[in-house]
Design an enzyme around this catalytic site. Sequence first.
Site, short mmCIF file in Angstrom:
data_model
loop_
_atom_site.label_atom_id
_atom_site.label_comp_id
_atom_site.label_asym_id
_atom_site.label_seq_id
_atom_site.Cartn_x
_atom_site.Cartn_y
_atom_site.Cartn_z
N LYS A 167 0.89 -1.17 0.00
CA LYS A 167 0.00 0.00 0.00
C LYS A 167 0.93 1.22 0.00
O LYS A 167 1.15 1.87 1.03
CB LYS A 167 -0.90 -0.06 1.24
CG LYS A 167 -2.27 0.54 1.00
CD LYS A 167 -3.24 0.17 2.10
CE LYS A 167 -4.42 1.12 2.14
NZ LYS A 167 -5.19 1.27 0.92
N1 PPE Z 1 -7.59 -2.46 -3.19
C1 PPE Z 1 -7.05 -1.22 -3.10
C2 PPE Z 1 -6.29 -0.68 -4.24
C3 PPE Z 1 -7.22 -0.49 -1.93
O1 PPE Z 1 -6.69 0.73 -1.82
C4 PPE Z 1 -7.97 -1.04 -0.86
C5 PPE Z 1 -8.19 -0.24 0.38
C6 PPE Z 1 -8.50 -2.33 -1.01
C7 PPE Z 1 -8.27 -3.01 -2.18
C8 PPE Z 1 -9.25 -3.01 0.11
O2 PPE Z 1 -8.37 -3.34 1.16
P1 PPE Z 1 -8.89 -3.45 2.66
O3 PPE Z 1 -9.22 -2.08 3.13
O4 PPE Z 1 -7.74 -4.04 3.39
O5 PPE Z 1 -10.08 -4.33 2.66
N2 PPE Z 1 -8.38 1.14 0.19
C9 PPE Z 1 -8.29 2.05 1.29
C10 PPE Z 1 -8.09 3.47 0.83
C11 PPE Z 1 -9.29 4.23 0.35
C12 PPE Z 1 -8.95 5.69 0.09
O6 PPE Z 1 -9.79 6.40 -0.43
O7 PPE Z 1 -7.86 6.14 0.44
C13 PPE Z 1 -9.43 1.87 2.28
O8 PPE Z 1 -10.45 1.26 1.95
O9 PPE Z 1 -9.27 2.31 3.39
#
Ligand code: PPE
Length: 316
Positions: A167
């Site tokens: 991330k």
């Molecule tokens: N894919 C991506 C690219 C991603 O950024 C997230 C989280 C996910 C999948 C889902 O991951 P998880 O939260 O562990 O289930 N995205 C974060 C950022 C959003 C933002 O606007 O900044 C979030 O959901 O917090």
Amino acid sequence: MTQAFDAVPTEFQVPFTWLDGACVAAAQATVPLMALTVHYGVGVFEGIRAYDGARGPAVFRLREHLERLRRSAALLRIQVPFAVEALRDGCCEVMAKNGLREGYLRPLVFVDDGRRGLGAPNNRIRVAVATWPWGRYLGDEGVRRGIRAQVSSLVRMSARSFLPKGKICGQYVNSVLAKRGAAAAGFDEAILLDEHGFVAEATGENLFLVRDGALVTPPRSSPILDGITRDTVITLAKELGLVVHEERFARDQLLLADEVFLTGTAAEITPVREIDGMRIGGGERGPVTARVQARFLDAVHGRLPEHADWLTPYRV
Ligand code: PPE
């Protein structure tokens, strides 16, 4: 060409931010202009939610998020200067000091000013945890009725050039470009295909489809974030007796799905009712999505005793 901007106030004002080991006034938690992260995106972050429940407020799957933060940093060859336990305590402390019984936490590991240029290796690594009350990311109506998505013409970053399991701040330009393109075309969200044409994920969410009552989601070997909500949904769906396949699928399979939904910390579980102008299933939240959504809400609000270990309680 010059462009005039109105001063936009910070969206959510809270009094405190955790910075480098202690809670400080949020207004004092700033990043130097020449911090390496500002220029090159060499930082890592997390998105975490806390929910109120019968036994009081708790952060959902905090340890897993903090461990992913460490893994993201390792991929970037930087070391987080705090142990997971110290970060865990910091997250709880800043939520409590801000009086937030629910909300979003945004840990950010950034590289400070010092040496300049792409090769600068040893500048101080700093850590912040910002918090704010965040409602439904893709809208209250989106969570109930479903959103309208576009398959982006931009390809999800390849693991040949980037490290999608991390991330990493700069990698998010891929997502922002897709999201802005979708918004400009009148859609709520973009879905990105990988370089081989298989469905990868949305800009900030993993993706599931429902076919003949079973869930299908791209495998971890796809260029996707290893989503913690994705993992939660797989676990909860199996407990509901649903079959879950982690396998690749293409755009046509997506369009022919009975149901599609997105998962993420910010977006939680958001149904997709339309893709590229084509109705998905009945064009509304489907029954399997509704069941998974309900069980997810039970989990985050502490109504599943068997998953009490997913919650880190704190006192406000
Ligand atoms: N894919 C991506 C690219 C991603 O950024 C997230 C989280 C996910 C999948 C889902 O991951 P998880 O939260 O562990 O289930 N995205 C974060 C950022 C959003 C933002 O606007 O900044 C979030 O959901 O917090």
